[in-house]
Design an enzyme around this catalytic site. Structure first.
Site, PDB file in Angstrom:
ATOM      1  N   SER A   1      26.531   9.565  22.143  1.00 29.27           N
ATOM      2  CA  SER A   1      25.414  10.297  21.247  1.00 29.27           C
ATOM      3  C   SER A   1      24.763  11.510  22.048  1.00 29.27           C
ATOM      4  O   SER A   1      24.187  11.264  23.203  1.00 29.27           O
ATOM      5  CB  SER A   1      24.257   9.230  20.947  1.00 29.27           C
ATOM      6  OG  SER A   1      24.921   8.083  20.424  1.00 29.27           O
TER       7      SER A   1
ATOM      8  N   VAL B   1      26.950  13.997  17.350  1.00 24.80           N
ATOM      9  CA  VAL B   1      25.952  15.032  17.414  1.00 24.80           C
ATOM     10  C   VAL B   1      24.769  14.602  16.587  1.00 24.80           C
ATOM     11  O   VAL B   1      24.789  14.397  15.262  1.00 24.80           O
ATOM     12  CB  VAL B   1      26.457  16.258  16.719  1.00 24.80           C
ATOM     13  CG1 VAL B   1      25.441  17.412  16.934  1.00 24.80           C
ATOM     14  CG2 VAL B   1      27.783  16.962  17.552  1.00 24.80           C
TER      15      VAL B   1
ATOM     16  N   HIS C   1      20.309   0.247  10.142  1.00 23.18           N
ATOM     17  CA  HIS C   1      19.559  -0.321  11.254  1.00 23.18           C
ATOM     18  C   HIS C   1      18.301  -1.228  11.006  1.00 23.18           C
ATOM     19  O   HIS C   1      17.509  -0.822  10.237  1.00 23.18           O
ATOM     20  CB  HIS C   1      19.160   1.244  12.023  1.00 23.18           C
ATOM     21  CG  HIS C   1      20.324   2.111  12.004  1.00 23.18           C
ATOM     22  ND1 HIS C   1      20.799   2.751  11.250  1.00 23.18           N
ATOM     23  CD2 HIS C   1      20.995   2.427  13.430  1.00 23.18           C
ATOM     24  CE1 HIS C   1      21.696   3.611  11.799  1.00 23.18           C
ATOM     25  NE2 HIS C   1      21.714   3.362  13.088  1.00 23.18           N
TER      26      HIS C   1
ATOM     27  N   LYS D   1      28.708   0.582   9.757  1.00 22.13           N
ATOM     28  CA  LYS D   1      27.815   0.374  10.885  1.00 22.13           C
ATOM     29  C   LYS D   1      26.580  -0.326  10.787  1.00 22.13           C
ATOM     30  O   LYS D   1      25.730  -0.150  10.054  1.00 22.13           O
ATOM     31  CB  LYS D   1      27.636   1.791  11.501  1.00 22.13           C
ATOM     32  CG  LYS D   1      26.788   1.719  12.747  1.00 22.13           C
ATOM     33  CD  LYS D   1      27.002   2.969  13.579  1.00 22.13           C
ATOM     34  CE  LYS D   1      26.085   4.080  13.045  1.00 22.13           C
ATOM     35  NZ  LYS D   1      26.027   5.070  14.128  1.00 22.13           N
TER      36      LYS D   1
HETATM   37  O1  LIG Z   1      23.402   4.218  14.568  1.00 22.21           O
HETATM   38  C1  LIG Z   1      23.725   4.691  15.677  1.00 22.21           C
HETATM   39  C2  LIG Z   1      23.613   3.689  16.692  1.00 22.21           C
HETATM   40  C3  LIG Z   1      22.574   4.008  17.897  1.00 22.21           C
HETATM   41  O2  LIG Z   1      21.401   3.668  17.235  1.00 22.21           O
HETATM   42  C4  LIG Z   1      22.693   2.842  18.975  1.00 22.21           C
HETATM   43  O3  LIG Z   1      22.316   1.942  18.927  1.00 22.21           O
HETATM   44  O4  LIG Z   1      23.531   3.246  19.749  1.00 22.21           O
HETATM   45  C5  LIG Z   1      22.560   5.252  18.285  1.00 22.21           C
HETATM   46  C6  LIG Z   1      22.737   6.451  17.333  1.00 22.21           C
HETATM   47  O5  LIG Z   1      22.660   7.518  17.673  1.00 22.21           O
HETATM   48  C7  LIG Z   1      23.715   6.082  16.312  1.00 22.21           C
HETATM   49  O6  LIG Z   1      23.857   6.689  15.058  1.00 22.21           O
END
Ligand SMILES: O=C1C[C@@](O)(C(=O)O)C[C@@H](O)[C@@H]1O
Length: 218
Positions: free
Chosen positions: A10, A30, A115, A141
């Site tokens: 990331s 990105v 999330h 995800k």
């Molecule tokens: O959704 C995810 C996973 C993430 O939140 C992580 O926990 O590594 C990091 C974020 O950049 C990515 O888009």
């Protein structure tokens, strides 16, 4: 093992993208919402590094820094999709279907993400979230916040039980090991950082690679 998980770095700058390549990342996410450079210019420069790109424009309401409205975000995705191998859009985005539809006819695939920065939902809830993500996009995800190792264990159970392709991670200190262990249960990507974590519990990408090697996943 019938697949090899990809390690995603990331990043929000070209310097970090270059370091991600040096550290051995397979793909580059990105984080446009965290970038200071003009997004099309930045993504074009990172595209030239030759690694698959995930374009993420994470809104503030799901833990990111993008504060534009849905229309502005849609337009930004539209501009960036020609350079993207994947776009990441939140299941709860009001225009999730519109953003996913931008990938139709392109080379980009849609990661539909969810999330929970507060808790780890029940197994039934997590399976339902993953199922709804897969109804809308190509890859589901799920990132959750475990309150215990038992919560992390439940995420592994759900990962193992899920249809593919799924990407999961347990965030925070309690969930840090999931960056290496979740792929063992079928998570297709593991996200890490280059210089600073962009999410709680992220490991540096070379450490993830080292851990996956120890598990025979590299
Ligand atoms: O959704 C995810 C996973 C993430 O939140 C992580 O926990 O590594 C990091 C974020 O950049 C990515 O888009």
């Amino acid at each position: 093992m019938d697949f090899f998980p990809k390690v995603v770095a990331s990043v929000a700058s070209l310097d970090d993208a270059r370091e991600a390549v040096r550290l051995g990342a397979d793909m580059i996410e990105v984080r446009v919402d965290l970038a200071s450079e003009d997004p099309p210019v930045l993504v074009e420069k990172i595209f030239r590094l030759g690694k698959p790109i995930i374009v993420t424009i994470r809104p503030a309401w799901e833990g990111g820094s993008f504060r534009g409205d849905d229309a502005e975000r849609l337009e930004l995705f539209r501009k960036l999709i020609p350079l993207a191998d994947y776009v990441d859009v939140e299941l709860r985005a009001g225009n999730v279907d519109e953003i996913v539809s931008l990938t139709e006819g392109s080379d980009a695939m849609a990661i539909v993400s969810y999330h929970d920065f507060e808790r780890t939902p029940s197994n039934g809830e997590m399976l339902d979230i993953i199922s709804r993500c897969l109804e809308k996009g190509d890859i589901a995800k799920l990132a959750v916040m475990p309150g215990s190792l038992g919560d992390a264990l439940r995420l592994f159970e759900v990962t193992l039980a899920s249809k593919r392709p799924v990407c999961t991670m347990a965030m925070g200190d309690i969930g840090a090991h999931s960056r290496i262990v979740a792929p063992l249960y079928g998570s297709v990507f593991s996200y890490g950082y280059v210089r600073e974590p962009v999410a709680p519990g992220q490991m540096r990408v070379d450490r993830i690679i080292e851990g996956l090697r120890l598990l025979g996943l590299r």
